[in-house]
Design a protein around this motif. Structure first.
Motif, short mmCIF file in Angstrom:
data_model
loop_
_atom_site.label_atom_id
_atom_site.label_comp_id
_atom_site.label_asym_id
_atom_site.label_seq_id
_atom_site.Cartn_x
_atom_site.Cartn_y
_atom_site.Cartn_z
N ALA A 57 -41.95 20.33 4.29
CA ALA A 57 -42.10 19.93 2.90
C ALA A 57 -40.72 19.66 2.30
O ALA A 57 -39.74 20.31 2.66
CB ALA A 57 -42.82 21.01 2.11
N THR A 58 -40.66 18.69 1.40
CA THR A 58 -39.40 18.35 0.76
C THR A 58 -39.15 19.25 -0.44
O THR A 58 -40.06 19.50 -1.23
CB THR A 58 -39.44 16.87 0.28
OG1 THR A 58 -39.80 16.05 1.38
CG2 THR A 58 -38.09 16.45 -0.26
N ALA A 59 -37.94 19.74 -0.57
CA ALA A 59 -37.60 20.59 -1.71
C ALA A 59 -37.47 19.75 -2.97
O ALA A 59 -36.95 18.63 -2.94
CB ALA A 59 -36.30 21.34 -1.44
N VAL A 60 -37.96 20.28 -4.08
CA VAL A 60 -37.87 19.62 -5.39
C VAL A 60 -37.13 20.56 -6.33
O VAL A 60 -37.48 21.74 -6.41
CB VAL A 60 -39.27 19.30 -5.96
CG1 VAL A 60 -39.15 18.64 -7.32
CG2 VAL A 60 -40.05 18.42 -5.00
N ASP A 61 -36.12 20.07 -7.00
CA ASP A 61 -35.33 20.89 -7.92
C ASP A 61 -35.65 20.52 -9.37
O ASP A 61 -35.66 19.34 -9.72
CB ASP A 61 -33.82 20.67 -7.71
CG ASP A 61 -33.36 21.19 -6.36
OD1 ASP A 61 -34.05 22.06 -5.81
OD2 ASP A 61 -32.32 20.72 -5.87
N HIS A 62 -35.87 21.52 -10.20
CA HIS A 62 -35.98 21.32 -11.63
C HIS A 62 -34.96 22.21 -12.33
O HIS A 62 -34.88 23.41 -12.03
CB HIS A 62 -37.38 21.68 -12.14
CG HIS A 62 -38.42 20.64 -11.86
ND1 HIS A 62 -39.75 20.79 -12.18
CD2 HIS A 62 -38.32 19.42 -11.27
CE1 HIS A 62 -40.43 19.72 -11.80
NE2 HIS A 62 -39.59 18.88 -11.23
N THR A 63 -34.19 21.62 -13.23
CA THR A 63 -33.30 22.42 -14.07
C THR A 63 -34.13 23.04 -15.19
O THR A 63 -35.31 22.69 -15.38
CB THR A 63 -32.21 21.54 -14.70
OG1 THR A 63 -32.85 20.59 -15.58
CG2 THR A 63 -31.41 20.79 -13.65
N TYR A 64 -33.52 23.94 -15.93
CA TYR A 64 -34.23 24.51 -17.08
C TYR A 64 -34.57 23.41 -18.10
O TYR A 64 -35.60 23.45 -18.76
CB TYR A 64 -33.37 25.59 -17.73
CG TYR A 64 -33.50 26.95 -17.05
CD1 TYR A 64 -33.72 28.10 -17.79
CD2 TYR A 64 -33.45 27.06 -15.67
CE1 TYR A 64 -33.86 29.33 -17.18
CE2 TYR A 64 -33.58 28.29 -15.04
CZ TYR A 64 -33.79 29.42 -15.80
OH TYR A 64 -33.94 30.64 -15.17
N ARG A 65 -33.71 22.40 -18.21
CA ARG A 65 -33.99 21.27 -19.10
C ARG A 65 -35.21 20.49 -18.62
O ARG A 65 -36.06 20.10 -19.41
CB ARG A 65 -32.76 20.35 -19.17
CG ARG A 65 -32.99 18.95 -19.79
CD ARG A 65 -33.62 19.01 -21.16
NE ARG A 65 -32.80 19.70 -22.13
CZ ARG A 65 -33.25 20.13 -23.31
NH1 ARG A 65 -34.50 19.94 -23.64
NH2 ARG A 65 -32.44 20.75 -24.14
N ASP A 66 -35.31 20.29 -17.30
CA ASP A 66 -36.49 19.61 -16.75
C ASP A 66 -37.77 20.38 -17.09
O ASP A 66 -38.78 19.79 -17.49
CB ASP A 66 -36.38 19.49 -15.22
CG ASP A 66 -35.27 18.56 -14.78
OD1 ASP A 66 -34.92 17.64 -15.54
OD2 ASP A 66 -34.74 18.77 -13.66
N VAL A 67 -37.71 21.70 -16.92
CA VAL A 67 -38.89 22.52 -17.23
C VAL A 67 -39.25 22.39 -18.70
O VAL A 67 -40.42 22.24 -19.07
CB VAL A 67 -38.63 24.00 -16.86
CG1 VAL A 67 -39.79 24.88 -17.33
CG2 VAL A 67 -38.45 24.16 -15.35
N ALA A 68 -38.23 22.44 -19.58
CA ALA A 68 -38.48 22.33 -21.02
C ALA A 68 -39.08 20.97 -21.37
O ALA A 68 -40.01 20.88 -22.18
CB ALA A 68 -37.17 22.55 -21.78
N ASP A 69 -38.55 19.90 -20.77
CA ASP A 69 -39.07 18.55 -21.05
C ASP A 69 -40.52 18.42 -20.60
O ASP A 69 -41.36 17.84 -21.30
CB ASP A 69 -38.21 17.49 -20.36
CG ASP A 69 -36.85 17.32 -21.01
OD1 ASP A 69 -36.67 17.80 -22.15
OD2 ASP A 69 -35.96 16.71 -20.38
#
Length: 288
Positions: A1-13
């Motif tokens: 599986a490919t890793a996906v990164d979310h920053t805290y800003r991504d989560v907030a958006d």
């Protein structure tokens, strides 16, 4: 599986997109039946940001889980149900099995297309005493029963855990636990966001298929803190092949919590004997 990164800003958006979709749902309930992962985290905080009460539920996979899912809906009468895309095709069938009074519930599919939209963060600000979570018992001995947890409860829990864990500026967490219970939800996801540290996540299915994934991810991401029930330690001892141990490095691990079920000394001893040669330090173990 490919890793996906979310920053805290991504989560907030992404949470803002969910909250905008649920605009007007303050004081109502939103059932979270999303698969484990980053979409689940965004959906959870989106429901909270809308002023609604989040109701975690296992997705409707299989007869027993579907019956429990429908029982939760009948009991809490939500205004919306959030699902992963694979479950969208079952909505008509599931809706038909609900009491007539619940036929108006909204079914939202959270996927990449859903999150591609932009939404301004909601203006709603939850109060400390507002209900945040409605957490249901397993229902294994009867109909599921819901427990109300307010925002103050959840923050107090995070503060208490943070106090006992201590300060670690380089903390990196790892969890494969289901995000529907205390340990996988409050003890990892909420705790990481409250503390502001990175959290690596993968699904329980990926762990059960191959327990070595948990151990190898510790070395790959420099994980300092992780958590699992006793059975997971047994699985690692019994089913991790010698091939999987090649290059394994558990040296970054400083805190390894074991809880949610009885902690067996024999299991911990076996785990230590098997993995000490790969950097595991038994003093990092914390039964809880």
């Amino acid at each position: 599986a490919t890793a996906v990164d979310h920053t805290y800003r991504d989560v907030a958006d992404r949470a803002a997109v969910v909250a905008a979709e649920l605009d007007g749902a303050a004081g109502q309930r939103g059932v979270l039946a999303v698969d484990p992962g980053l979409d689940y985290v965004a959906a959870l905080y989106g429901v909270l940001a809308a002023g609604a009460t989040a109701v975690p539920s296992f997705p409707p996979v299989g007869r027993r889980a579907t019956a429990r899912f429908l029982g939760i809906l009948a009991d809490c009468a939500p205004s919306a149900v959030l699902l992963s895309s694979w479950a969208a095709q079952r909505v008509a069938e599931l809706a038909d099995r609900l009491p007539p009074a619940l036929r108006g519930v909204r079914w939202l599919t959270v996927d990449e297309e859903f999150f591609a939209r932009h939404a301004d963060p909601p203006r709603y600000r939850p109060r400390a005493a507002d209900p945040a979570l409605l957490q249901y018992t397993s229902g294994s001995t009867g109909d599921p029963k819901g427990i109300v947890l307010d925002h103050d409860n959840l923050v107090a829990n995070c503060v208490a855990l943070q106090h006992h864990m201590g300060v670690d500026p380089g903390r990196v967490g790892l969890s494969w636990l289901p995000p529907y219970h205390d340990m996988g939800l409050m003890g990892t996801i909420m705790l990481a966001l409250h503390g502001g540290w990175p959290l690596i996540m993968f699904s329980p299915v990926h762990f059960v298929q191959r327990p070595a994934r948990w151990l190898r991810a510790i070395g790959e991401y420099g994980v300092t803190i992780s958590v699992a029930p006793n059975f997971a330690f047994d699985m690692c001892v019994d089913s991790v092949d010698e091939d999987d141990l090649d290059g394994l490095d558990l040296g970054s691990l400083r805190q390894l919590y074991c809880g949610a079920e009885p902690v067996l000394a024999t299991t911990m001893t076996r785990f230590t004997e098997r993995f000490s040669p790969y950097g595991y330090r038994p003093e990092s173990l914390i039964p809880c």
